[in-house]
Design a protein around this motif. Structure first.
Motif, PDB file in Angstrom:
ATOM      1  N   THR A  35       0.767  -1.086   0.175  1.00 31.84           N
ATOM      2  CA  THR A  35       0.203  -0.105   0.174  1.00 31.84           C
ATOM      3  C   THR A  35       0.819   1.714  -0.039  1.00 31.84           C
ATOM      4  O   THR A  35       0.178   1.598  -0.326  1.00 31.84           O
ATOM      5  N   GLY A  36       2.337   1.200   0.804  1.00 32.39           N
ATOM      6  CA  GLY A  36       2.679   2.179   0.950  1.00 32.39           C
ATOM      7  C   GLY A  36       2.369   3.171   1.410  1.00 32.39           C
ATOM      8  O   GLY A  36       1.396   3.397   2.030  1.00 32.39           O
ATOM      9  N   GLY A  37       3.079   4.971   1.737  1.00 33.27           N
ATOM     10  CA  GLY A  37       3.027   5.967   2.141  1.00 33.27           C
ATOM     11  C   GLY A  37       2.649   4.786   3.734  1.00 33.27           C
ATOM     12  O   GLY A  37       3.387   5.063   4.292  1.00 33.27           O
ATOM     13  N   THR A  38       1.315   6.150   4.524  1.00 33.40           N
ATOM     14  CA  THR A  38       1.447   6.381   5.898  1.00 33.40           C
ATOM     15  C   THR A  38       1.132   4.959   6.302  1.00 33.40           C
ATOM     16  O   THR A  38       1.064   4.453   7.548  1.00 33.40           O
ATOM     17  N   ALA A  39       0.857   3.825   5.623  1.00 36.25           N
ATOM     18  CA  ALA A  39       0.859   2.669   5.778  1.00 36.25           C
ATOM     19  C   ALA A  39       0.928   1.853   6.240  1.00 36.25           C
ATOM     20  O   ALA A  39       1.420   1.021   7.125  1.00 36.25           O
ATOM     21  N   VAL A  40       2.650   2.487   5.858  1.00 34.34           N
ATOM     22  CA  VAL A  40       4.123   1.671   6.427  1.00 34.34           C
ATOM     23  C   VAL A  40       4.520   2.369   8.186  1.00 34.34           C
ATOM     24  O   VAL A  40       4.823   3.619   7.773  1.00 34.34           O
ATOM     25  N   ASP A  41       4.086   1.605   9.009  1.00 33.79           N
ATOM     26  CA  ASP A  41       4.527   2.807  10.374  1.00 33.79           C
ATOM     27  C   ASP A  41       5.698   1.190  11.245  1.00 33.79           C
ATOM     28  O   ASP A  41       6.312   0.118  10.073  1.00 33.79           O
ATOM     29  N   GLY A  42       6.107   1.542  12.392  1.00 35.96           N
ATOM     30  CA  GLY A  42       6.569   1.429  13.205  1.00 35.96           C
ATOM     31  C   GLY A  42       6.428  -0.652  13.321  1.00 35.96           C
ATOM     32  O   GLY A  42       7.465  -1.015  14.102  1.00 35.96           O
ATOM     33  N   THR A  43       5.087  -0.717  13.144  1.00 37.73           N
ATOM     34  CA  THR A  43       4.660  -2.313  13.785  1.00 37.73           C
ATOM     35  C   THR A  43       5.012  -2.502  12.622  1.00 37.73           C
ATOM     36  O   THR A  43       5.265  -4.565  12.641  1.00 37.73           O
ATOM     37  N   ASN A  44       5.507  -2.870  11.828  1.00 38.46           N
ATOM     38  CA  ASN A  44       5.947  -3.480   9.951  1.00 38.46           C
ATOM     39  C   ASN A  44       6.897  -4.768  10.441  1.00 38.46           C
ATOM     40  O   ASN A  44       8.357  -4.303  10.979  1.00 38.46           O
ATOM     41  N   THR A  45       6.818  -6.189  10.605  1.00 40.79           N
ATOM     42  CA  THR A  45       7.749  -6.487  11.035  1.00 40.79           C
ATOM     43  C   THR A  45       8.840  -7.030  10.301  1.00 40.79           C
ATOM     44  O   THR A  45       9.874  -7.728  10.633  1.00 40.79           O
ATOM     45  N   ILE A  46       8.039  -6.443   8.416  1.00 42.75           N
ATOM     46  CA  ILE A  46       9.076  -6.472   7.826  1.00 42.75           C
ATOM     47  C   ILE A  46      10.504  -5.799   8.129  1.00 42.75           C
ATOM     48  O   ILE A  46      11.688  -5.900   8.197  1.00 42.75           O
ATOM     49  N   LEU A  47       9.812  -4.930   8.404  1.00 40.40           N
ATOM     50  CA  LEU A  47      11.301  -3.955   8.758  1.00 40.40           C
ATOM     51  C   LEU A  47      11.746  -4.215   9.827  1.00 40.40           C
ATOM     52  O   LEU A  47      12.953  -3.529  10.139  1.00 40.40           O
ATOM     53  N   PHE A  48      11.120  -4.412  11.218  1.00 35.28           N
ATOM     54  CA  PHE A  48      11.684  -4.477  12.312  1.00 35.28           C
ATOM     55  C   PHE A  48      12.714  -5.858  12.060  1.00 35.28           C
ATOM     56  O   PHE A  48      13.822  -5.683  12.947  1.00 35.28           O
ATOM     57  N   ASN A  49      12.419  -6.864  11.198  1.00 31.65           N
ATOM     58  CA  ASN A  49      13.027  -8.371  11.179  1.00 31.65           C
ATOM     59  C   ASN A  49      14.482  -7.606   9.979  1.00 31.65           C
ATOM     60  O   ASN A  49      15.398  -7.740  11.194  1.00 31.65           O
ATOM     61  N   MET A  50      14.571  -6.942   9.815  1.00 29.44           N
ATOM     62  CA  MET A  50      15.441  -6.600   8.883  1.00 29.44           C
ATOM     63  C   MET A  50      15.880  -5.727   9.434  1.00 29.44           C
ATOM     64  O   MET A  50      17.558  -5.383   9.908  1.00 29.44           O
ATOM     65  N   TRP A  51      16.314  -4.858  10.258  1.00 28.89           N
ATOM     66  CA  TRP A  51      16.391  -3.474  11.352  1.00 28.89           C
ATOM     67  C   TRP A  51      17.024  -4.987  12.277  1.00 28.89           C
ATOM     68  O   TRP A  51      18.677  -4.571  12.879  1.00 28.89           O
ATOM     69  N   ALA A  52      16.729  -5.420  12.792  1.00 23.12           N
ATOM     70  CA  ALA A  52      16.819  -6.302  14.286  1.00 23.12           C
ATOM     71  C   ALA A  52      17.772  -7.402  13.594  1.00 23.12           C
ATOM     72  O   ALA A  52      19.451  -7.367  14.130  1.00 23.12           O
TER      73      ALA A  52
END
Length: 432
Positions: free
Chosen positions: A95-112
């Motif tokens: 979806t993109g934009g503001t639908a992407v937030d700090g809860t996104n586990t793809i981003l967290f897993n990549m970061w962590a």
């Protein structure tokens, strides 16, 4: 994977989807029921075992840096389409934009996972520096530095500011400095290897990776991304293109991309043109299209991802020969005084290539100039988008080549809530 044949003693920082960031849970890396990791890392065997864990965190399963960077860049850069809206992290990115937030586990897993790789690599490097066998030590240092540099490069690709150190309340630096930190790590490893060439004993444990060649390829990549064009050109010229380095898989440790694609329930290529349209649309005769995609399924066949997701044991390149050639082309084109002649020569090496060590080849007629700087940069972007499809590099390319926000789902990613909750230095999220 096949690189090491010894049992890993890698100690996890809990399950990656737990609500704690790697930068803030460093003390939890150590299992209190065992000797501390630092105490354990006093032998080449123990250090090699931890290196296995570094490798696994980067490459295996859905929490890995590799998978999540490909997924995030694929959705943000319009390379992938979502097949099932029940996959919420993928739905947010699609979806993109503001639908992407700090809860996104793809981003967290990549970061962590990236920060975990950096932390464990640092421990291996420190332990290897204390080994008596300096030649084996340089192999260990070079090997884990590949993953450290890749992880520093990954977070610098997706976030505007990044931590390059591990600990509590660590500071953030610019993403350009993140790329430069990766280059510094590579330089340190190359210096160790130059002083003490990698032992045969170590080299036989990583038969699918030419360590020096890979380090130089990554240095060229991150020099380009940080605007150091002369350095990028020098390093790219030092890379041997006939020797491939790859992440390899077997029946016990399978290619995660194939696992996702085979389910046909998460994502597939967005279309037969890899998401490119208009002036950037691939030539219909470009052989890379049939390399990266194919049609399958009944009663109506649909597009599927081939290439490096083809089978459970298909190797995934750490870098492609075509990437290095395109780095040369771009570096020539972006010099203070652009060298458009050599830029076109290098670009045409990719355009006309009929094979390489990984089977990626356009096999098209040469492009005929003259071209302006803007025209040749557009052509380089087009061929990077095809040659490096689903490599995790698309979003960085879109920004660097000045593509408009309208072509992206996000320009930069928001920081995971787990990081923000545990590190007061976490910057504000980007607007888009």
């Amino acid at each position: 994977m096949k690189n090491f044949k010894i049992k890993s003693i890698y100690i996890a920082c809990g399950i990656l989807t737990l609500a704690s960031s790697i930068s803030s849970c460093k003390s939890e890396f150590e299992d209190p029921s065992r000797a501390s990791l630092e105490t354990a890392l006093g032998s080449s065997q123990a250090l090699s075992a931890v290196a296995v864990g570094v490798q696994r965190t980067y490459t295996l399963n859905r929490t890995s840096v590799l998978f999540n960077s490909i997924a995030a860049a694929g959705f943000a850069g319009n390379e992938l389409k979502l097949l099932n809206s029940g996959n919420i992290p993928e739905l947010q990115l699609s979806t993109g934009g503001t639908a992407v937030d700090g809860t996104n586990t793809i981003l967290f897993n990549m970061w962590a996972s990236s920060l975990k790789v950096i932390d464990e690599s640092n421990k291996v490097i420190a332990g290897a520096n204390a080994l008596g066998d300096k030649n084996y030590a340089s192999g260990l240092i070079g090997y884990v530095t590949i993953f450290k540099a890749l992880s520093l490069g990954t977070i610098s690709t997706f976030w505007e500011q990044v931590p390059v150190t591990i600990g509590t309340n660590v500071p953030f630096v610019s993403r350009a400095d993140g790329y430069k930190a990766a280059i510094t790590a590579i330089d340190d490893a190359l210096a160790k290897i130059a002083a003490n060439p990698i032992s045969t004993q170590f080299n036989v444990t990583v038969p699918n990776v030419n360590i020096i060649n890979t380090l130089r390829a990554l240095k060229a990549r991150y020099a380009l991304f940080s605007g150091q064009y002369a350095l990028a050109l020098t390093e790219a010229n030092a890379v041997t293109l006939t020797t491939g380095s790859s992440f390899t898989f077997d029946s016990a440790n399978i290619n995660i991309l194939n696992s996702i694609i085979a389910s046909n329930n998460v994502f597939q290529p967005i279309d037969a043109n890899l998401g490119l349209a208009g002036a950037f649309a691939p030539d219909a005769l470009d052989r890379r299209l049939s390399f990266y995609t194919f049609m399958a399924g009944t009663p109506t066949p649909t597009i599927r991802m081939g290439g490096f997701a083809a089978t459970t044991t298909t190797a995934i390149p750490i870098f492609l020969p075509g990437e290095i050639t395109l780095i040369k082309a771009e570096a020539y084109a972006r010099q203070t005084t652009p060298d458009l002649t050599n830029a076109l020569i290098e670009l045409n090496r990719v355009v006309t290539k009929t094979t390489d060590v990984f089977g990626v080849a356009a096999a098209l007629p040469a492009l005929v100039g003259p071209f302006t700087q803007a025209e040749i940069l557009n052509l380089i972007y087009k061929h990077r988008s095809i040659e490096l499809y689903a490599s995790g590099l698309k979003l960085e390319d879109m920004r660097r080549f000045g593509r408009p926000n309208a072509e992206m789902k996000r320009r930069f990613m928001p920081y995971p809530f787990q990081e923000r909750d545990n590190n007061p230095n976490t910057p504000a999220n980007p607007a888009f």
